[in-house]
Design a protein around this motif. Structure first.
Motif, PDB file in Angstrom:
ATOM      1  N   TYR A 123       4.264  13.406  18.744  1.00 40.55           N
ATOM      2  CA  TYR A 123       4.649  14.673  19.357  1.00 40.55           C
ATOM      3  C   TYR A 123       4.144  14.851  20.788  1.00 40.55           C
ATOM      4  O   TYR A 123       4.937  14.845  21.723  1.00 40.55           O
ATOM      5  CB  TYR A 123       4.176  15.861  18.485  1.00 40.55           C
ATOM      6  CG  TYR A 123       4.855  15.933  17.157  1.00 40.55           C
ATOM      7  CD1 TYR A 123       6.186  16.349  17.038  1.00 40.55           C
ATOM      8  CD2 TYR A 123       4.179  15.574  15.993  1.00 40.55           C
ATOM      9  CE1 TYR A 123       6.820  16.401  15.803  1.00 40.55           C
ATOM     10  CE2 TYR A 123       4.806  15.619  14.749  1.00 40.55           C
ATOM     11  CZ  TYR A 123       6.125  16.036  14.676  1.00 40.55           C
ATOM     12  OH  TYR A 123       6.743  16.083  13.459  1.00 40.55           O
ATOM     13  N   ILE A 124       2.847  15.040  20.965  1.00 40.80           N
ATOM     14  CA  ILE A 124       2.333  15.425  22.288  1.00 40.80           C
ATOM     15  C   ILE A 124       1.845  14.237  23.112  1.00 40.80           C
ATOM     16  O   ILE A 124       1.357  14.429  24.231  1.00 40.80           O
ATOM     17  CB  ILE A 124       1.199  16.459  22.173  1.00 40.80           C
ATOM     18  CG1 ILE A 124      -0.002  15.864  21.430  1.00 40.80           C
ATOM     19  CG2 ILE A 124       1.688  17.724  21.484  1.00 40.80           C
ATOM     20  CD1 ILE A 124      -1.224  16.762  21.436  1.00 40.80           C
ATOM     21  N   GLU A 125       1.945  13.026  22.583  1.00 37.68           N
ATOM     22  CA  GLU A 125       1.541  11.863  23.356  1.00 37.68           C
ATOM     23  C   GLU A 125       2.399  10.663  23.004  1.00 37.68           C
ATOM     24  O   GLU A 125       3.040  10.628  21.953  1.00 37.68           O
ATOM     25  CB  GLU A 125       0.054  11.548  23.160  1.00 37.68           C
ATOM     26  CG  GLU A 125      -0.377  11.379  21.733  1.00 37.68           C
ATOM     27  CD  GLU A 125      -1.885  11.229  21.604  1.00 37.68           C
ATOM     28  OE1 GLU A 125      -2.580  11.089  22.631  1.00 37.68           O
ATOM     29  OE2 GLU A 125      -2.376  11.231  20.466  1.00 37.68           O
ATOM     30  N   LYS A 132      -4.647   4.636  24.066  1.00 39.79           N
ATOM     31  CA  LYS A 132      -5.667   4.830  25.104  1.00 39.79           C
ATOM     32  C   LYS A 132      -6.724   5.833  24.665  1.00 39.79           C
ATOM     33  O   LYS A 132      -7.921   5.669  24.939  1.00 39.79           O
ATOM     34  CB  LYS A 132      -5.001   5.298  26.402  1.00 39.79           C
ATOM     35  CG  LYS A 132      -5.966   5.473  27.567  1.00 39.79           C
ATOM     36  CD  LYS A 132      -5.218   5.882  28.831  1.00 39.79           C
ATOM     37  CE  LYS A 132      -6.173   6.027  30.005  1.00 39.79           C
ATOM     38  NZ  LYS A 132      -5.451   6.402  31.248  1.00 39.79           N
ATOM     39  N   ASN A 133      -6.299   6.886  23.985  1.00 45.19           N
ATOM     40  CA  ASN A 133      -7.235   7.919  23.530  1.00 45.19           C
ATOM     41  C   ASN A 133      -8.061   7.474  22.321  1.00 45.19           C
ATOM     42  O   ASN A 133      -9.185   7.938  22.134  1.00 45.19           O
ATOM     43  CB  ASN A 133      -6.476   9.195  23.172  1.00 45.19           C
ATOM     44  CG  ASN A 133      -5.902   9.891  24.398  1.00 45.19           C
ATOM     45  OD1 ASN A 133      -6.478   9.821  25.475  1.00 45.19           O
ATOM     46  ND2 ASN A 133      -4.767  10.550  24.233  1.00 45.19           N
ATOM     47  N   GLY A 164       7.563   5.514  23.797  1.00 47.20           N
ATOM     48  CA  GLY A 164       8.066   6.418  22.773  1.00 47.20           C
ATOM     49  C   GLY A 164       6.950   7.190  22.099  1.00 47.20           C
ATOM     50  O   GLY A 164       5.768   7.002  22.393  1.00 47.20           O
ATOM     51  N   ARG A 165       7.324   8.040  21.163  1.00 47.43           N
ATOM     52  CA  ARG A 165       6.341   8.889  20.482  1.00 47.43           C
ATOM     53  C   ARG A 165       6.325   8.662  18.973  1.00 47.43           C
ATOM     54  O   ARG A 165       5.645   9.390  18.241  1.00 47.43           O
ATOM     55  CB  ARG A 165       6.632  10.366  20.776  1.00 47.43           C
ATOM     56  CG  ARG A 165       6.554  10.708  22.251  1.00 47.43           C
ATOM     57  CD  ARG A 165       6.822  12.184  22.509  1.00 47.43           C
ATOM     58  NE  ARG A 165       6.886  12.461  23.945  1.00 47.43           N
ATOM     59  CZ  ARG A 165       5.825  12.717  24.701  1.00 47.43           C
ATOM     60  NH1 ARG A 165       4.621  12.751  24.154  1.00 47.43           N
ATOM     61  NH2 ARG A 165       5.954  12.944  26.000  1.00 47.43           N
ATOM     62  N   LYS A 166       7.056   7.674  18.499  1.00 49.19           N
ATOM     63  CA  LYS A 166       7.118   7.417  17.063  1.00 49.19           C
ATOM     64  C   LYS A 166       6.753   5.965  16.761  1.00 49.19           C
ATOM     65  O   LYS A 166       7.017   5.074  17.562  1.00 49.19           O
ATOM     66  CB  LYS A 166       8.522   7.713  16.523  1.00 49.19           C
ATOM     67  CG  LYS A 166       8.912   9.182  16.615  1.00 49.19           C
ATOM     68  CD  LYS A 166      10.287   9.410  16.024  1.00 49.19           C
ATOM     69  CE  LYS A 166      10.689  10.888  16.085  1.00 49.19           C
ATOM     70  NZ  LYS A 166      12.019  11.112  15.472  1.00 49.19           N
ATOM     71  N   PHE A 250      -9.051  13.800  15.721  1.00 45.47           N
ATOM     72  CA  PHE A 250      -8.131  13.916  16.853  1.00 45.47           C
ATOM     73  C   PHE A 250      -8.830  14.572  18.038  1.00 45.47           C
ATOM     74  O   PHE A 250      -8.766  14.087  19.173  1.00 45.47           O
ATOM     75  CB  PHE A 250      -6.904  14.731  16.435  1.00 45.47           C
ATOM     76  CG  PHE A 250      -5.969  15.023  17.573  1.00 45.47           C
ATOM     77  CD1 PHE A 250      -5.082  14.074  18.028  1.00 45.47           C
ATOM     78  CD2 PHE A 250      -5.989  16.270  18.202  1.00 45.47           C
ATOM     79  CE1 PHE A 250      -4.212  14.344  19.076  1.00 45.47           C
ATOM     80  CE2 PHE A 250      -5.129  16.548  19.247  1.00 45.47           C
ATOM     81  CZ  PHE A 250      -4.245  15.582  19.689  1.00 45.47           C
ATOM     82  N   VAL A 251      -9.525  15.669  17.780  1.00 40.33           N
ATOM     83  CA  VAL A 251     -10.244  16.372  18.839  1.00 40.33           C
ATOM     84  C   VAL A 251     -11.345  15.473  19.402  1.00 40.33           C
ATOM     85  O   VAL A 251     -11.563  15.415  20.617  1.00 40.33           O
ATOM     86  CB  VAL A 251     -10.829  17.698  18.314  1.00 40.33           C
ATOM     87  CG1 VAL A 251     -11.716  18.347  19.371  1.00 40.33           C
ATOM     88  CG2 VAL A 251      -9.715  18.645  17.887  1.00 40.33           C
ATOM     89  N   SER A 252     -12.028  14.750  18.516  1.00 40.93           N
ATOM     90  CA  SER A 252     -13.105  13.859  18.941  1.00 40.93           C
ATOM     91  C   SER A 252     -12.597  12.780  19.879  1.00 40.93           C
ATOM     92  O   SER A 252     -13.247  12.438  20.878  1.00 40.93           O
ATOM     93  CB  SER A 252     -13.761  13.223  17.716  1.00 40.93           C
ATOM     94  OG  SER A 252     -14.728  12.276  18.109  1.00 40.93           O
ATOM     95  N   ARG A 253     -11.398  12.232  19.577  1.00 40.22           N
ATOM     96  CA  ARG A 253     -10.823  11.195  20.445  1.00 40.22           C
ATOM     97  C   ARG A 253     -10.573  11.746  21.839  1.00 40.22           C
ATOM     98  O   ARG A 253     -10.765  11.048  22.834  1.00 40.22           O
ATOM     99  CB  ARG A 253      -9.518  10.661  19.838  1.00 40.22           C
ATOM    100  CG  ARG A 253      -9.709   9.756  18.642  1.00 40.22           C
ATOM    101  CD  ARG A 253      -8.490   8.909  18.398  1.00 40.22           C
ATOM    102  NE  ARG A 253      -7.307   9.710  18.169  1.00 40.22           N
ATOM    103  CZ  ARG A 253      -6.877  10.089  16.967  1.00 40.22           C
ATOM    104  NH1 ARG A 253      -7.593   9.772  15.900  1.00 40.22           N
ATOM    105  NH2 ARG A 253      -5.782  10.793  16.825  1.00 40.22           N
ATOM    106  N   LYS A 254     -10.110  12.984  21.897  1.00 38.46           N
ATOM    107  CA  LYS A 254      -9.840  13.592  23.199  1.00 38.46           C
ATOM    108  C   LYS A 254     -11.108  13.781  24.013  1.00 38.46           C
ATOM    109  O   LYS A 254     -11.110  13.648  25.247  1.00 38.46           O
ATOM    110  CB  LYS A 254      -9.138  14.951  23.012  1.00 38.46           C
ATOM    111  CG  LYS A 254      -7.748  14.875  22.383  1.00 38.46           C
ATOM    112  CD  LYS A 254      -6.782  14.099  23.244  1.00 38.46           C
ATOM    113  CE  LYS A 254      -5.388  14.113  22.671  1.00 38.46           C
ATOM    114  NZ  LYS A 254      -4.454  13.291  23.464  1.00 38.46           N
TER     115      LYS A 254
END
Length: 262
Positions: A123-125, A132-133, A164-166, A250-254
């Motif tokens: 979705y957002i990446e 990379k994240n 792509g995103r999928k 997910f937040v931790s990766r960011k």
């Protein structure tokens, strides 16, 4: 020779499907306790590389040692399923009833070249930014260089997948063994070349699973290039997903740039 074998990659003793097409395979078996399953450390094998290659040591073993017409891979907690919503609800307490059966697989293989999990949508990446994240992007960059040098005809497919995103995840599939052999020749040629140029001694245990992570991405590149007829199916997870944990990760990766520990 069996004509259809579905490998069940596992590193622990666990309940297994009862149908004979499912072959429990102890990945990373070398130096480990015997679980009573087929090990990936017989014949021509790379079992010792399991901490970095994950289930790919099982793929390598099957490529070099298994003789069959069709082959697939799932995991001891993840299986293909084509059951509908009502059946998933009725069997929610016994998810083994949802696992794809031999007759269902044979029926699908009459119409499709390969069975794959439904794609995950980021979705957002993009696939590239997600890697990379979550991991070290230099390793994916080096993979791209090797593809440019050794398999330039795959470069366009690489760019399409990464932008792509999928993504098809888990390295799960069912396909003809001859197609699988072709994929493995390509995959391990790339990864063994990559091993010569990447340094992972300072990676934590999680990040050292580098070749497993990369293979999930480049499997999609190979599929994109081949342009074969695909049937996407749901994946039934025998354990409930911990969505709270996934959100935290997910937040931790960011925040940390993906260098989280296992």
């Amino acid at each position: 020779m069996k004509d259809l074998v579905i490998l069940v990659a596992t590193h622990k003793k666990y309940q297994m499907p009862t149908e004979k097409i499912y072959l429990p395979l102890h990945v990373g078996r070398e130096g480990k306790e015997d679980l009573g399953y087929q090990g990936d450390n017989t014949g021509d094998n790379i079992s010792i590389k399991n901490p970095n290659y994950c289930e790919l040591t099982g793929l390598y073993w099957a490529w070099k040692n298994l003789d069959c017409e069709y082959i697939g891979l799932c995991h001891y907690r993840r299986y293909f399923s084509n059951k509908g919503l009502i059946q998933r609800f009725l069997h929610r307490h016994n998810k083994f009833e949802l696992i794809l059966t031999e007759s269902e697989i044979r029926g699908l293989l009459k119409e499709y070249d390969v069975i794959l999990p439904k794609k995950r949508n980021y979705y957002i990446e993009t696939v590239w930014s997600h890697y990379k994240n979550a991991h070290y992007i230099k390793d994916l960059e080096e993979t791209k260089k090797i593809i440019e040098e050794k398999y330039p005809e795959y470069l366009d497919s690489f760019e399409k997948v990464m932008s792509g995103r999928k993504l098809h995840l888990y390295n799960m599939f069912v396909m003809k063994k001859e197609l699988f052999d072709e994929y493995c020749q390509w995959l391990f040629d790339l990864l063994f070349e990559l091993e010569k140029s990447v340094e992972i001694n300072n990676y934590n245990k999680y990040q050292k699973r580098i070749y497993g992570f990369l293979s999930e991405r480049i499997f999609n590149v190979w599929m994109q290039k081949k342009g074969i007829k695909v049937k996407e199916l749901k994946v039934v997870n025998l354990h409930k997903n911990n969505w709270f944990r996934k959100i935290i990760q997910f937040v931790s990766r960011k925040i940390t740039g993906g260098k989280r520990k296992a």
